[in-house]
Design a protein around this motif. Structure first.
Motif, PDB file in Angstrom:
ATOM      1  N   ALA A 191     -31.012 -68.263 -37.064  1.00 32.71           N
ATOM      2  CA  ALA A 191     -31.031 -69.637 -36.559  1.00 32.71           C
ATOM      3  C   ALA A 191     -30.538 -69.709 -35.113  1.00 32.71           C
ATOM      4  O   ALA A 191     -30.947 -70.618 -34.367  1.00 32.71           O
ATOM      5  CB  ALA A 191     -30.168 -70.531 -37.450  1.00 32.71           C
ATOM      6  N   TYR A 192     -29.690 -68.774 -34.693  1.00 33.72           N
ATOM      7  CA  TYR A 192     -29.227 -68.767 -33.298  1.00 33.72           C
ATOM      8  C   TYR A 192     -30.385 -68.525 -32.336  1.00 33.72           C
ATOM      9  O   TYR A 192     -30.456 -69.145 -31.266  1.00 33.72           O
ATOM     10  CB  TYR A 192     -28.138 -67.716 -33.102  1.00 33.72           C
ATOM     11  CG  TYR A 192     -26.760 -68.205 -33.491  1.00 33.72           C
ATOM     12  CD1 TYR A 192     -26.002 -68.966 -32.609  1.00 33.72           C
ATOM     13  CD2 TYR A 192     -26.225 -67.915 -34.737  1.00 33.72           C
ATOM     14  CE1 TYR A 192     -24.743 -69.429 -32.959  1.00 33.72           C
ATOM     15  CE2 TYR A 192     -24.962 -68.374 -35.096  1.00 33.72           C
ATOM     16  CZ  TYR A 192     -24.229 -69.138 -34.209  1.00 33.72           C
ATOM     17  OH  TYR A 192     -22.991 -69.593 -34.557  1.00 33.72           O
ATOM     18  N   ARG A 193     -31.277 -67.620 -32.688  1.00 39.60           N
ATOM     19  CA  ARG A 193     -32.438 -67.355 -31.823  1.00 39.60           C
ATOM     20  C   ARG A 193     -33.332 -68.588 -31.756  1.00 39.60           C
ATOM     21  O   ARG A 193     -33.784 -68.992 -30.668  1.00 39.60           O
ATOM     22  CB  ARG A 193     -33.229 -66.160 -32.359  1.00 39.60           C
ATOM     23  CG  ARG A 193     -34.489 -65.839 -31.551  1.00 39.60           C
ATOM     24  CD  ARG A 193     -35.251 -64.665 -32.150  1.00 39.60           C
ATOM     25  NE  ARG A 193     -35.699 -64.962 -33.509  1.00 39.60           N
ATOM     26  CZ  ARG A 193     -36.820 -65.636 -33.793  1.00 39.60           C
ATOM     27  NH1 ARG A 193     -37.573 -66.107 -32.808  1.00 39.60           N
ATOM     28  NH2 ARG A 193     -37.174 -65.843 -35.043  1.00 39.60           N
TER      29      ARG A 193
ATOM     30  N   LEU B 128     -25.822 -72.327 -18.364  1.00 40.58           N
ATOM     31  CA  LEU B 128     -26.246 -71.919 -19.705  1.00 40.58           C
ATOM     32  C   LEU B 128     -25.070 -71.498 -20.588  1.00 40.58           C
ATOM     33  O   LEU B 128     -25.243 -70.911 -21.652  1.00 40.58           O
ATOM     34  CB  LEU B 128     -27.288 -70.791 -19.653  1.00 40.58           C
ATOM     35  CG  LEU B 128     -28.558 -71.082 -18.848  1.00 40.58           C
ATOM     36  CD1 LEU B 128     -29.536 -69.924 -18.983  1.00 40.58           C
ATOM     37  CD2 LEU B 128     -29.197 -72.391 -19.293  1.00 40.58           C
ATOM     38  N   GLU B 129     -23.851 -71.823 -20.168  1.00 44.32           N
ATOM     39  CA  GLU B 129     -22.654 -71.521 -20.958  1.00 44.32           C
ATOM     40  C   GLU B 129     -22.667 -72.346 -22.247  1.00 44.32           C
ATOM     41  O   GLU B 129     -22.967 -73.544 -22.231  1.00 44.32           O
ATOM     42  CB  GLU B 129     -21.413 -71.867 -20.137  1.00 44.32           C
ATOM     43  CG  GLU B 129     -20.101 -71.733 -20.878  1.00 44.32           C
ATOM     44  CD  GLU B 129     -18.930 -72.277 -20.085  1.00 44.32           C
ATOM     45  OE1 GLU B 129     -17.786 -72.188 -20.573  1.00 44.32           O
ATOM     46  OE2 GLU B 129     -19.164 -72.802 -18.974  1.00 44.32           O
TER      47      GLU B 129
ATOM     48  N   ILE C 290     -20.495 -66.346 -35.151  1.00 41.53           N
ATOM     49  CA  ILE C 290     -21.349 -65.651 -34.187  1.00 41.53           C
ATOM     50  C   ILE C 290     -21.276 -66.371 -32.839  1.00 41.53           C
ATOM     51  O   ILE C 290     -21.051 -65.764 -31.789  1.00 41.53           O
ATOM     52  CB  ILE C 290     -22.802 -65.580 -34.689  1.00 41.53           C
ATOM     53  CG1 ILE C 290     -22.872 -64.805 -36.017  1.00 41.53           C
ATOM     54  CG2 ILE C 290     -23.705 -64.950 -33.634  1.00 41.53           C
ATOM     55  CD1 ILE C 290     -24.223 -64.853 -36.676  1.00 41.53           C
ATOM     56  N   GLY C 291     -21.435 -67.681 -32.880  1.00 42.93           N
ATOM     57  CA  GLY C 291     -21.321 -68.464 -31.654  1.00 42.93           C
ATOM     58  C   GLY C 291     -19.930 -68.412 -31.066  1.00 42.93           C
ATOM     59  O   GLY C 291     -19.766 -68.359 -29.840  1.00 42.93           O
TER      60      GLY C 291
ATOM     61  N   SER D   1     -23.300 -67.073 -22.623  1.00 45.09           N
ATOM     62  CA  SER D   1     -24.567 -67.670 -22.208  1.00 45.09           C
ATOM     63  C   SER D   1     -25.486 -67.789 -23.405  1.00 45.09           C
ATOM     64  O   SER D   1     -25.531 -66.895 -24.264  1.00 45.09           O
ATOM     65  CB  SER D   1     -25.242 -66.821 -21.125  1.00 45.09           C
ATOM     66  OG  SER D   1     -26.556 -67.281 -20.884  1.00 45.09           O
ATOM     67  N   ILE D   2     -26.250 -68.841 -23.462  1.00 43.85           N
ATOM     68  CA  ILE D   2     -27.211 -69.013 -24.545  1.00 43.85           C
ATOM     69  C   ILE D   2     -28.293 -67.943 -24.487  1.00 43.85           C
ATOM     70  O   ILE D   2     -28.959 -67.654 -25.485  1.00 43.85           O
ATOM     71  CB  ILE D   2     -27.822 -70.433 -24.496  1.00 43.85           C
ATOM     72  CG1 ILE D   2     -28.485 -70.754 -25.846  1.00 43.85           C
ATOM     73  CG2 ILE D   2     -28.791 -70.589 -23.332  1.00 43.85           C
ATOM     74  CD1 ILE D   2     -28.892 -72.204 -25.979  1.00 43.85           C
ATOM     75  N   GLU D   3     -28.440 -67.307 -23.309  1.00 45.08           N
ATOM     76  CA  GLU D   3     -29.451 -66.255 -23.171  1.00 45.08           C
ATOM     77  C   GLU D   3     -29.144 -65.052 -24.053  1.00 45.08           C
ATOM     78  O   GLU D   3     -30.041 -64.272 -24.378  1.00 45.08           O
ATOM     79  CB  GLU D   3     -29.566 -65.824 -21.710  1.00 45.08           C
ATOM     80  CG  GLU D   3     -30.216 -66.897 -20.824  1.00 45.08           C
ATOM     81  CD  GLU D   3     -30.541 -66.371 -19.443  1.00 45.08           C
ATOM     82  OE1 GLU D   3     -29.693 -65.627 -18.891  1.00 45.08           O
ATOM     83  OE2 GLU D   3     -31.618 -66.704 -18.921  1.00 45.08           O
ATOM     84  N   TYR D   4     -27.865 -64.888 -24.453  1.00 38.02           N
ATOM     85  CA  TYR D   4     -27.532 -63.788 -25.355  1.00 38.02           C
ATOM     86  C   TYR D   4     -28.408 -63.840 -26.598  1.00 38.02           C
ATOM     87  O   TYR D   4     -28.888 -62.807 -27.086  1.00 38.02           O
ATOM     88  CB  TYR D   4     -26.055 -63.848 -25.748  1.00 38.02           C
ATOM     89  CG  TYR D   4     -25.688 -62.869 -26.847  1.00 38.02           C
ATOM     90  CD1 TYR D   4     -25.330 -61.559 -26.528  1.00 38.02           C
ATOM     91  CD2 TYR D   4     -25.722 -63.238 -28.182  1.00 38.02           C
ATOM     92  CE1 TYR D   4     -25.016 -60.651 -27.526  1.00 38.02           C
ATOM     93  CE2 TYR D   4     -25.412 -62.341 -29.194  1.00 38.02           C
ATOM     94  CZ  TYR D   4     -25.059 -61.053 -28.865  1.00 38.02           C
ATOM     95  OH  TYR D   4     -24.754 -60.145 -29.851  1.00 38.02           O
TER      96      TYR D   4
END
Length: 465
Positions: free
Chosen positions: A450-452, A402-403, A420-421, A433-436
């Motif tokens: 939009a990240y969420r 998920l990196e 942010i990314g 991780s995308i889980e953040y």
């Protein structure tokens, strides 16, 4: 003839030169900067980043004004000429000059105005604007002279209808139709600016697609929106010759096409500003585009001569130049010289583009198992409220770990959103991780949300397998 001696002498007061000089002054070194304009700031403040992005901002406001029926009812119906728009955009330049001048004053960095040329590796001859001459000595010298538009010998840039990206900022008429030769970053930016002002634009690209270093989906989106705004994009074309008269300019292409317009903007490459430095006196040689080769400490082949910024070529971005200036000073005076890498791309078209990390093509070629998460701006509340509903945020992430592997953004405030990314990508392996984005609460409504949305989209793709 006055004599001056310094620990560090920086030639050029643009982003890289300024940051190098001030970093040295902060650690107590005796520092000076040479600038060949009457005021500091380099091409960034006077001919490049600042004026062109300010021009873009004014044009964006005009587009929004015209699109809003409320303002159309009460608005000024007079035609906005390019000189009027340019005058509005240029108001930021004196503010930039004052800001950067104060940086040198506060840090006690001496500024010498004139043209520098080497006498030997520790000595510079300064030809001042009033005709006088000074000699300046320094233990270490940093060349930060920047770049200028590349001008082929067979194009007559003295003609009033032929421009490059410097002289276009002084254009005194408003073409109905303009040709832009060169579809790199600068060419695409000006294509969107001029089409936003209602001009017919022919954008000539000598490659198969626009900005091929971008993710394919983002490149395709740019191509679509340029065409949607009235730009005619012509791929795989090369110029044969340019002819101009008092009323028009014609571009002859090797394919046999002949395009006629009111003006042409040449945007095909840049050249390092090294030809006036008398590099031969120190045994240093620039390449065919005037750029200098440096090692991992930004040192040239002469042991006390360094170079940073556009004059060393890629990535030729103001953002990278600021970091390079600080890095070279650290290395010169005994600290670690950290090479500036992983620089985000910021392209100020309308809409703008920004990205960092790998593209889908790169990941596919490397056989990395990845998935995609997207958030369309038209599906965000903030985008709907502000009318900025064109574009998307695209996250590329590793299917197993998920990196986050790449962040690509097209649309309003893309150059802000990408950071942010970038911040999450720069965390240790456990933190990237995308889980953040799934576990973090974003303000609502915001574009950052939009990240969420993109993270949920990506995770749902995995869970559906």
């Amino acid at each position: 003839m006055a004599d001056h001696s310094y620990d560090l002498l920086v030639i050029g007061s643009g982003p890289s030169g300024e940051s190098a000089a001030i970093a040295a002054a902060k650690i107590g070194k005796r520092v000076a900067v040479i600038e060949n304009r009457a005021v500091v700031g380099g091409s960034c403040a006077h001919k490049g980043t600042i004026p062109s992005k300010s021009l873009r901002h004014v044009v964006k406001q005009i587009i929004q004004f015209k699109a809003n029926s409320l303002f159309r009812e009460i608005g000024d119906s007079r035609r906005l000429t390019f000189p009027r728009v340019l005058a509005s955009a240029a108001r930021v330049i004196p503010k930039q000059v004052e800001l950067h001048t104060n940086f040198y004053v506060r840090n006690r960095v001496n500024v010498h105005i004139g043209q520098a040329s080497f006498i030997d590796k520790n000595t510079i001859s300064l030809a001042m604007l009033d005709g006088g001459r000074e000699t300046i000595n320094a233990s270490k010298i940093v060349i930060a002279t920047g770049s200028r538009p590349y001008r082929p010998d067979d194009v007559n840039f003295a003609h009033p209808r032929i421009y490059d990206s410097d002289t276009i900022l002084g254009m005194e008429h408003t073409p109905r139709h303009i040709i832009i030769y060169g579809a790199g970053v600068i060419g695409c930016e000006y294509a969107s600016i001029f089409s936003g002002l209602g001009m017919r634009v022919d954008l000539i690209n000598n490659r198969e697609r626009l900005l091929s270093f971008l993710d394919d989906e983002i490149s395709d989106a740019l191509s679509y929106h340029l065409r949607d705004s009235g730009v005619t994009v012509r791929h795989n074309e090369e110029y044969e010759s340019i002819e101009a008269n008092a009323s028009s300019v014609s571009l002859n292409l090797k394919s046999g096409k002949r395009l006629k317009a009111d003006a042409i903007l040449w945007c095909n490459g840049r050249t390092g500003n090294t030809d006036s430095l008398n590099l031969a006196a120190i045994g240093l040689e620039a390449d065919h585009r005037g750029n200098l080769k440096v090692d991992n400490n930004y040192c040239t082949s002469v042991d006390n001569i360094y170079a940073v910024g556009d004059v060393i070529g890629w990535p030729s971005l103001a953002s990278a130049s600021y970091g390079q200036g600080r890095a070279v000073t650290a290395g010169i005076f005994g600290d670690e010289c950290r090479l500036v890498t992983d620089v985000p791309t910021g392209i100020y078209t309308l809409p703008e583009i920004s990205s960092i990390g790998k593209t889908e093509t790169e990941l596919t070629r490397a056989r990395v198992p990845y998935e995609v998460g997207r958030a369309l701006f038209k599906n965000t509340a903030r985008g709907q409220i502000s009318g900025e509903d064109v574009g998307m945020l695209k996250l590329l992430f590793h299917v197993e770990t998920l990196e986050i592997l790449g962040v690509h953004c097209f649309g309003a405030e893309a150059a802000e959103i990408v950071h942010i990314g970038q911040a999450i990508m720069n965390q240790e392996s456990e933190g990237n991780s995308i889980e953040y984005f799934l576990h973090t609460t974003f303000n609502y409504p915001t574009m950052a949300e939009a990240y969420r949305i993109a993270a949920l989209d990506g995770i749902n793709r995995i869970n559906r397998r």
